[in-house]
Design a protein around this motif. Structure first.
Motif, PDB file in Angstrom:
ATOM      1  N   THR A 159       6.732 -10.389  -8.408  1.00 36.26           N
ATOM      2  CA  THR A 159       7.460 -11.644  -8.566  1.00 36.26           C
ATOM      3  C   THR A 159       8.312 -11.655  -9.832  1.00 36.26           C
ATOM      4  O   THR A 159       9.015 -12.615 -10.093  1.00 36.26           O
ATOM      5  CB  THR A 159       6.481 -12.843  -8.605  1.00 36.26           C
ATOM      6  OG1 THR A 159       5.593 -12.691  -9.733  1.00 36.26           O
ATOM      7  CG2 THR A 159       5.659 -12.918  -7.336  1.00 36.26           C
ATOM      8  N   THR A 160       8.231 -10.564 -10.610  1.00 35.46           N
ATOM      9  CA  THR A 160       9.041 -10.404 -11.817  1.00 35.46           C
ATOM     10  C   THR A 160       9.457  -8.945 -11.939  1.00 35.46           C
ATOM     11  O   THR A 160       8.875  -8.060 -11.291  1.00 35.46           O
ATOM     12  CB  THR A 160       8.271 -10.799 -13.097  1.00 35.46           C
ATOM     13  OG1 THR A 160       7.178  -9.885 -13.278  1.00 35.46           O
ATOM     14  CG2 THR A 160       7.743 -12.220 -13.014  1.00 35.46           C
ATOM     15  N   SER A 180      10.820 -17.210  -5.520  1.00 34.55           N
ATOM     16  CA  SER A 180      10.065 -18.463  -5.576  1.00 34.55           C
ATOM     17  C   SER A 180      10.163 -19.259  -4.283  1.00 34.55           C
ATOM     18  O   SER A 180       9.341 -20.134  -4.025  1.00 34.55           O
ATOM     19  CB  SER A 180      10.566 -19.319  -6.740  1.00 34.55           C
ATOM     20  OG  SER A 180      11.951 -19.605  -6.594  1.00 34.55           O
ATOM     21  N   GLU A 181      11.156 -18.941  -3.431  1.00 32.10           N
ATOM     22  CA  GLU A 181      11.333 -19.661  -2.171  1.00 32.10           C
ATOM     23  C   GLU A 181      10.304 -19.273  -1.112  1.00 32.10           C
ATOM     24  O   GLU A 181      10.149 -19.967  -0.108  1.00 32.10           O
ATOM     25  CB  GLU A 181      12.734 -19.371  -1.589  1.00 32.10           C
ATOM     26  CG  GLU A 181      13.885 -19.633  -2.535  1.00 32.10           C
ATOM     27  CD  GLU A 181      14.288 -18.415  -3.334  1.00 32.10           C
ATOM     28  OE1 GLU A 181      15.459 -18.338  -3.730  1.00 32.10           O
ATOM     29  OE2 GLU A 181      13.429 -17.525  -3.559  1.00 32.10           O
ATOM     30  N   ARG A 186       1.500 -16.575  -3.743  1.00 38.42           N
ATOM     31  CA  ARG A 186       2.307 -15.853  -4.711  1.00 38.42           C
ATOM     32  C   ARG A 186       1.618 -14.534  -5.057  1.00 38.42           C
ATOM     33  O   ARG A 186       0.405 -14.479  -5.216  1.00 38.42           O
ATOM     34  CB  ARG A 186       2.476 -16.679  -5.999  1.00 38.42           C
ATOM     35  CG  ARG A 186       3.023 -18.086  -5.796  1.00 38.42           C
ATOM     36  CD  ARG A 186       4.441 -18.055  -5.283  1.00 38.42           C
ATOM     37  NE  ARG A 186       5.326 -17.353  -6.202  1.00 38.42           N
ATOM     38  CZ  ARG A 186       6.461 -16.746  -5.838  1.00 38.42           C
ATOM     39  NH1 ARG A 186       6.828 -16.746  -4.573  1.00 38.42           N
ATOM     40  NH2 ARG A 186       7.207 -16.143  -6.728  1.00 38.42           N
ATOM     41  N   THR A 188       1.984 -12.880  -7.831  1.00 40.15           N
ATOM     42  CA  THR A 188       1.998 -12.720  -9.283  1.00 40.15           C
ATOM     43  C   THR A 188       0.697 -12.119  -9.800  1.00 40.15           C
ATOM     44  O   THR A 188      -0.387 -12.541  -9.395  1.00 40.15           O
ATOM     45  CB  THR A 188       2.225 -14.081  -9.960  1.00 40.15           C
ATOM     46  OG1 THR A 188       3.441 -14.652  -9.451  1.00 40.15           O
ATOM     47  CG2 THR A 188       2.332 -13.938 -11.460  1.00 40.15           C
ATOM     48  N   SER A 194       2.985 -20.070 -12.320  1.00 38.08           N
ATOM     49  CA  SER A 194       3.968 -21.062 -12.753  1.00 38.08           C
ATOM     50  C   SER A 194       5.018 -20.469 -13.682  1.00 38.08           C
ATOM     51  O   SER A 194       6.105 -21.029 -13.835  1.00 38.08           O
ATOM     52  CB  SER A 194       3.265 -22.226 -13.449  1.00 38.08           C
ATOM     53  OG  SER A 194       2.538 -21.770 -14.579  1.00 38.08           O
ATOM     54  N   SER A 196       6.249 -17.437 -13.197  1.00 40.08           N
ATOM     55  CA  SER A 196       6.882 -16.334 -12.463  1.00 40.08           C
ATOM     56  C   SER A 196       7.581 -16.830 -11.202  1.00 40.08           C
ATOM     57  O   SER A 196       7.625 -16.122 -10.198  1.00 40.08           O
ATOM     58  CB  SER A 196       5.822 -15.284 -12.105  1.00 40.08           C
ATOM     59  OG  SER A 196       5.113 -14.876 -13.249  1.00 40.08           O
ATOM     60  N   LEU A 197       8.125 -18.029 -11.252  1.00 40.42           N
ATOM     61  CA  LEU A 197       8.822 -18.593 -10.097  1.00 40.42           C
ATOM     62  C   LEU A 197      10.318 -18.326 -10.225  1.00 40.42           C
ATOM     63  O   LEU A 197      11.116 -19.214 -10.547  1.00 40.42           O
ATOM     64  CB  LEU A 197       8.540 -20.099  -9.998  1.00 40.42           C
ATOM     65  CG  LEU A 197       7.096 -20.470  -9.655  1.00 40.42           C
ATOM     66  CD1 LEU A 197       6.865 -21.967  -9.803  1.00 40.42           C
ATOM     67  CD2 LEU A 197       6.749 -20.026  -8.229  1.00 40.42           C
ATOM     68  N   VAL A 270       4.490 -25.680  -4.203  1.00 40.73           N
ATOM     69  CA  VAL A 270       3.499 -24.670  -4.557  1.00 40.73           C
ATOM     70  C   VAL A 270       2.231 -25.374  -5.005  1.00 40.73           C
ATOM     71  O   VAL A 270       2.273 -26.292  -5.831  1.00 40.73           O
ATOM     72  CB  VAL A 270       4.024 -23.756  -5.684  1.00 40.73           C
ATOM     73  CG1 VAL A 270       2.943 -22.759  -6.119  1.00 40.73           C
ATOM     74  CG2 VAL A 270       5.272 -23.004  -5.214  1.00 40.73           C
ATOM     75  N   ARG A 280       2.896 -21.468  -1.505  1.00 43.91           N
ATOM     76  CA  ARG A 280       3.865 -22.462  -1.057  1.00 43.91           C
ATOM     77  C   ARG A 280       3.606 -22.863   0.385  1.00 43.91           C
ATOM     78  O   ARG A 280       3.470 -21.999   1.266  1.00 43.91           O
ATOM     79  CB  ARG A 280       5.304 -21.931  -1.189  1.00 43.91           C
ATOM     80  CG  ARG A 280       6.363 -22.973  -0.788  1.00 43.91           C
ATOM     81  CD  ARG A 280       7.786 -22.473  -0.968  1.00 43.91           C
ATOM     82  NE  ARG A 280       8.128 -22.266  -2.359  1.00 43.91           N
ATOM     83  CZ  ARG A 280       8.464 -23.244  -3.205  1.00 43.91           C
ATOM     84  NH1 ARG A 280       8.469 -24.510  -2.799  1.00 43.91           N
ATOM     85  NH2 ARG A 280       8.768 -22.959  -4.454  1.00 43.91           N
TER      86      ARG A 280
END
Length: 354
Positions: A159-160, A180-181, A186, A188, A194, A196-197, A270, A280
């Motif tokens: 996610t990053t 993030s969509e 997630r 992460t 929170s 890494s969105l 989320v 999400r």
């Protein structure tokens, strides 16, 4: 079809990966339909026992001779640790409010007999699954070495940019860039969810600039426009989840499908209320009414809410179900997986010179 470095590596025709959604949506029929149509079908096996995984793999192989993947959850640090008794007691009392609403027994026994990741991996290797993907972290070097020795193509979730770099260094052959969509949990693992969105349009080119392995774009992609945009940004394929949830072969609950088809782009948020891990989904009474406070981490909270989610599903009551979905809901259609892939490729080809 559209050829990319990833389609060549996986020997598939379309740069489309069906997201490995655990919990029932990824039936052998859906996986085989995606693979037979030229994409990569994926079994979301995180909640399955080794025996169930083996059975599903063998069933898939009766329906297709094309490549497919199996996805597992990597156990996080401290996952086996139980939270303080006070936290469990408070959460049990909170959840009993919903149990009374649903007419099910209060304070059920807490079952924490989760499948062993090591035993799940053994099945993946024994069955010689061509593609293995994972989320929530990185498997041990020993597991990654075993996968390499078996010639398994390995895909990790990031996610990053930093997570993508870690995955490449660990030996992943491709990286899913989860924007993030994206619907569902997630992936992460280096920071809090929170923190890494990152939106997909920003995430994909940055990851593509920092890793040499192919990037798979994931998050809000529902049709050929999303595929074309992702390829332009530097991705070699897309991973689509919500778009496949409403397909005829999907095992998603009918009420879940109906909610996706009726929802708008601002209907999701989320939450960690259902499982203790950020995910999400479409907003529900359960998500809105859960009091702020100390929610047990995954997988404890997942186990504590299982009876509520199951009772809600039996009653066709969406307000207590986990309705995972991404932000592209308005673009969802009820159609077969093959038609979805065909339309997506045709639409993408019109928008890019391929």
């Amino acid at each position: 079809m559209i050829e990319t470095v990833l389609t060549r590596l996986l020997t598939i025709d379309a740069p489309i990966v069906q997201a490995p959604m655990a919990g029932g949506p990824t039936t052998p029929e859906l996986i085989a339909a995606v693979s037979n149509a030229g994409g990569l079908g994926s079994l979301g096996a995180g909640y399955l026992s080794p025996e169930q995984i083996r059975s599903a793999i063998r069933h898939i192989r009766t329906l297709t001779d094309r490549p497919f993947g199996v996805n597992l959850f990597v156990p996080g640090p401290g996952q086996a640790e139980e939270p303080e008794e006070a936290v469990l007691t408070d959460m049990a009392a909170c959840l009993d409010v919903y149990r009374r609403e649903l007419g099910i027994p209060e304070r059920p026994s807490l079952h924490l007999d989760f499948p062993s990741f090591e035993e799940q991996i053994d099945v993946v290797l024994e069955e010689r699954v061509p593609v293995f993907s994972f989320t929530f972290g990185i498997p041990s070097p020993e597991v990654m070495e075993r996968l390499s020795q078996h010639g398994t193509f390995v895909i990790g979730t990031a996610t990053t940019v930093d997570e993508a770099i870690r995955l490449e260094r660990a030996g992943a052959h491709a990286v899913v860039a989860q924007g993030s969509e994206a619907g569902g949990h997630r992936g992460t693992f280096l920071k809090e969810a929170s923190e890494s969105l990152i939106g997909l349009m920003a995430l994909v080119p940055q990851i593509a600039d920092h890793v040499a392995v192919p990037v798979i774009a994931s998050g809000g992609i529902m049709d050929g426009r999303g595929l074309a945009a992702s390829l332009t940004l530097g991705a070699s394929a897309v991973q689509m989840g919500t778009a496949f949830l409403t397909c005829t072969e999907s095992g998603a609950h009918p009420t879940h499908k109906q909610k996706i088809l009726a929802a708008s782009e601002d209907a999701t948020e989320v939450t960690n209320a259902y499982s203790g891990k950020a995910a999400r989904g479409i907003q529900t009474t359960f998500m809105r009414s859960m009091p702020a406070g100390r929610i047990p981490a995954y997988p404890i909270q997942h186990a504590m809410t299982t009876d509520i989610r199951q009772a809600s599903a039996r009653a066709n009551n969406p307000e207590y179900m986990s309705l995972w979905a991404g932000q592209g809901l308005r673009l969802a259609n009820a159609q077969s997986a093959a038609v979805l892939i065909e339309k997506t490729i045709a639409q993408a080809q019109k928008r890019i010179a391929w």
